[in-house]
Design an enzyme around this catalytic site. Structure first.
Site, mmCIF file in Angstrom:
data_model
loop_
_atom_site.group_PDB
_atom_site.id
_atom_site.type_symbol
_atom_site.label_atom_id
_atom_site.label_comp_id
_atom_site.label_asym_id
_atom_site.label_seq_id
_atom_site.Cartn_x
_atom_site.Cartn_y
_atom_site.Cartn_z
ATOM 1 N N ASP A 147 5.521 12.540 59.801
ATOM 2 C CA ASP A 147 5.396 12.562 61.260
ATOM 3 C C ASP A 147 6.716 12.102 61.870
ATOM 4 O O ASP A 147 7.509 11.415 61.220
ATOM 5 C CB ASP A 147 4.253 11.646 61.718
ATOM 6 C CG ASP A 147 4.056 11.657 63.224
ATOM 7 O OD1 ASP A 147 4.127 12.739 63.827
ATOM 8 O OD2 ASP A 147 3.840 10.573 63.811
ATOM 9 N N HIS A 148 6.928 12.474 63.113
ATOM 10 C CA HIS A 148 8.109 12.036 63.846
ATOM 11 C C HIS A 148 7.810 10.719 64.558
ATOM 12 O O HIS A 148 7.319 10.709 65.697
ATOM 13 C CB HIS A 148 8.529 13.099 64.867
ATOM 14 C CG HIS A 148 9.231 14.265 64.262
ATOM 15 N ND1 HIS A 148 9.077 15.565 64.721
ATOM 16 C CD2 HIS A 148 10.118 14.348 63.223
ATOM 17 C CE1 HIS A 148 9.832 16.368 64.006
ATOM 18 N NE2 HIS A 148 10.468 15.657 63.092
ATOM 19 N N HIS A 160 3.281 12.951 68.009
ATOM 20 C CA HIS A 160 2.178 13.778 67.522
ATOM 21 C C HIS A 160 2.646 15.057 66.828
ATOM 22 O O HIS A 160 2.306 16.163 67.219
ATOM 23 C CB HIS A 160 1.216 14.100 68.675
ATOM 24 C CG HIS A 160 0.869 12.918 69.503
ATOM 25 N ND1 HIS A 160 0.167 11.834 68.994
ATOM 26 C CD2 HIS A 160 1.162 12.599 70.794
ATOM 27 C CE1 HIS A 160 0.035 10.913 69.948
ATOM 28 N NE2 HIS A 160 0.637 11.359 71.041
ATOM 29 N N HIS A 161 3.410 14.859 65.736
ATOM 30 C CA HIS A 161 3.905 15.985 64.950
ATOM 31 C C HIS A 161 3.522 15.843 63.473
ATOM 32 O O HIS A 161 4.372 16.012 62.597
ATOM 33 C CB HIS A 161 5.429 16.084 65.059
ATOM 34 C CG HIS A 161 5.933 16.397 66.418
ATOM 35 N ND1 HIS A 161 7.270 16.223 66.781
ATOM 36 C CD2 HIS A 161 5.320 16.878 67.527
ATOM 37 C CE1 HIS A 161 7.429 16.580 68.037
ATOM 38 N NE2 HIS A 161 6.260 16.980 68.517
ATOM 39 N N PRO A 162 2.276 15.550 63.133
ATOM 40 C CA PRO A 162 1.935 15.403 61.713
ATOM 41 C C PRO A 162 2.003 16.740 60.979
ATOM 42 O O PRO A 162 1.557 17.776 61.485
ATOM 43 C CB PRO A 162 0.496 14.869 61.755
ATOM 44 C CG PRO A 162 -0.056 15.376 63.050
ATOM 45 C CD PRO A 162 1.097 15.366 64.007
#
Length: 623
Positions: A352-353, A552-554
């Site tokens: 994630d980021h 929110h980049h999983p």
């Protein structure tokens, strides 16, 4: 009444005024849009119920109508002889999701799954309950209905690394045609013929409003530091600061379902079932033959797939569905009491980021004065002309990419997202704190700053984390939430890179343009870190551990790789190892996270995978 109207437009969506405001928008938009014609395919639940007493067959079943599932549904239903069923757990997106300025109001609404992470000793320490929360879309269009709409493809190194790891066909030059296939870019975009498409379904435009001159001043400062300010990202340049494109048009969000499914919503060989939950994949002799579905009325049905089952439930939903179906790590499935069908590392490789919320720049903006009619003025400008404060996302379109270890590098290590918090707009500051889950102590600090000066938060995002997490089941029940272990900062090098970014933001303060306008370096104070010497490495590390969250980049929980890669779940054609006629098409297949917002690469993956499927089955059908 005047005190209510003096709120910023975003903050004013809370409470009774927010409800009235949204009703106003919906009513006027309905009048202006030919009786609010529904842009989405009809719900076919009634049809499925009418067939429940007999076998229900489709050629393809797609689980999840998000950014990837919507693409796959359109592309596969282009073949008129094929029947396609798209199963979505949510409903149509609400009208409020169309308005860009309401983006932070969308977290926690019915269109949001909202998962709370497992607690960590060294991360998210000043978030509510000492934990970060992850938000993901639960509606047609998935997370593209609640995201910040930024369209960023990642860089050449990202995809070339996928190919080097054994994923044939996934180099930058090989995936570029699929980015272009999806895009409907303005014809005047620089580098358009080489890097951009104009004929795709996805409308991509510039945000058409800037609330403050701070964006242009920041670009000037970046130039004075000798860094590039490219005309456009997603072309040949991967570093610098610029105003990014977004998935929007005429001031309104263009989510993936609207772009891909709207124009073909009456296609007879595509059925969409909404408000339905896929409980398990039906497996027979190492082959996926269908899915078990709970419809919105609670009735359970089994739908059979004559060709393939395609899982597009996202980086959290996909591993959960695979594992409850018996596809996953052997020991974990046995622990959950699930029969092991195929032993694969599902749920692992979670990336994630992670984003530090501590840095920014602040300044006195004498032109930014309270205006009692601000809300109504903005609503009129937006509804009548598609412009103004409601057509943008608080400065989030100003984006920067640099390597904090070597500013001259052509590839970045950190991404900066702008977030404008104007003085006097205390409700927006409150909303910012709420959206990112900051606890009350930090929320008060953010609000206090908003009383003094305008602030452009520079959300500092680690692009290529070394720390890797995991998704695990909580139980064998498909309706239970999963356990998410983000493992932020498990590797010290990740935190060191974020701390190093302080040097760049502080350097902006010394540029001539910032000195001329008295623009200062700003950081959010964390009371818990007061025991450390201010502005030392230890102090900044404390800040990072307390007020880092997520954008929110999983990705990565069903990793793509060749059959001899023990870390992989799917092969380079996205077929699940060891199971016939089962494919995964979503962000979970990414071997490593891309260097930028992940929605555009997810759409690309679905475009490319749809061609894989057509190549296989069209050739077979012709035999």
């Amino acid at each position: 009444m005047e005190s209510c109207l003096a709120q910023g437009c975003t903050g004013a969506t809370e409470g009774a005024l927010g409800s009235l405001f949204l009703q106003l928008i919906q009513t006027l938009m309905s009048a202006r849009c030919s009786l609010n014609k529904d842009p989405y395919p009809a719900d076919q639940t009634t049809y499925i119920l009418s067939k429940a007493s007999e076998p229900i067959h489709y050629d393809f079943i797609i689980v999840g109508g998000g950014s990837a599932g919507s693409v796959a549904a359109r592309r596969l239903s282009e073949v008129g002889e094929w029947s396609v069923l798209l199963v979505e757990a949510g409903e149509n997106p609400s009208a409020s999701t169309d308005v860009p300025a309401l983006v932070m109001d969308l977290l926690g609404i019915p269109e949001d799954w909202e998962n709370e992470l497992e607690a960590q000793a060294g991360a998210c320490l000043s978030m509510k309950n000492g934990r970060c929360s992850w938000h993901r879309g639960k509606a047609l269009g998935g997370s593209s209905t609640i995201s910040a709409m930024l369209y960023l493809t990642g860089n050449k190194r990202d995809f070339d690394a996928w190919a080097t790891a054994g994923n044939e066909g996934w180099s930058h030059d090989e995936v570029l045609p699929y980015f272009k296939k999806s895009q409907q870019m303005p014809p005047d975009v620089p580098w358009s013929s080489r890097f951009f498409g104009q004929d795709g379904p996805l409308l991509i435009r510039n945000f058409n409003f800037s609330e403050s001159a701070i964006q242009d001043l920041l670009l000037q400062a970046v130039q004075q530091l000798g860094l590039p300010t490219p005309d456009v990202f997603n072309g040949p340049h991967f570093t610098g600061f610029a105003k990014a494109h977004g998935t929007l048009a005429d001031g309104k969000r263009v989510n993936t379902a609207k772009a891909y499914l709207g124009p073909i919503k009456d296609r007879t060989n595509l059925h969409v079932v909404k408000g339905a939950h896929v409980d398990r994949i039906v497996l027979e002799n190492d082959q996926a033959t269908g899915v078990e579905v709970t419809l919105k009325n609670g009735q359970k049905v089994t739908v059979q797939a004559k060709k393939e089952v395609i899982i597009s439930a996202g980086s959290i939903g996909t591993p959960q569905l695979l594992m409850v179906s018996g596809i996953g790590p052997r020991e974990h499935l046995k622990e959950m009491g699930i029969k092991v069908e195929v032993d694969l590392p599902v749920g692992q490789n979670l990336q994630d980021h992670v984003t530090w919320l501590g840095l920014g720049i602040s300044y006195n903006n004498d032109t930014n004065l309270p205006r009692p009619m601000k809300l109504l003025d903005a609503a009129y400008e937006y509804l009548m002309h598609g412009r103004g404060e409601l057509s943008t996302v608080g400065g989030v379109d100003i984006v920067g990419f640099i390597d904090v270890l070597n500013w001259a590098s052509v590839y970045p290590s950190v991404q900066f997202h702008g977030m404008y918090l104007p003085r006097h707009d205390l409700s927006r500051a409150e909303f910012f704190a709420k959206a990112f889950g900051l606890n009350d102590e930090i929320r008060r600090e953010v609000v206090e700053q908003a009383k003094q000066r305008d602030t452009l938060q520079l959300l500092t995002t680690l692009l290529n984390p070394k720390s890797v997490g995991e998704v695990r089941l909580r139980s064998s029940e498909p309706g239970d939430s999963v356990r998410i272990f983000a493992n932020y900062f498990a590797e010290q090098s990740d935190i060191d890179l974020l701390v190093k970014s302080v040097e760049f933001v502080k350097a902006l303060e010394d540029t001539p343009v910032f000195k001329e306008h008295n623009i200062k370096f700003y950081h959010t104070k964390v009371p818990t870190c007061a025991d450390y010497q201010p502005e030392t490495k230890e102090y900044w590390e404390c800040s990072v551990r307390h007020i880092s969250g997520t954008i929110h980049h999983p990705v990565g929980t069903a990793r793509m790789g060749p059959s001899n890669d023990q870390r992989s779940v799917v092969d380079p054609w996205l077929r699940v190892h060891g199971v016939q006629n089962l494919r995964v098409i979503d962000a979970s297949v990414m071997p490593t996270i891309t260097s930028g917002n992940t929605n555009a690469p997810t759409i690309m993956i679905a475009e490319k995978a749809s061609d894989f499927i057509k190549e296989r089955w069209m050739a077979k059908d012709e035999l």
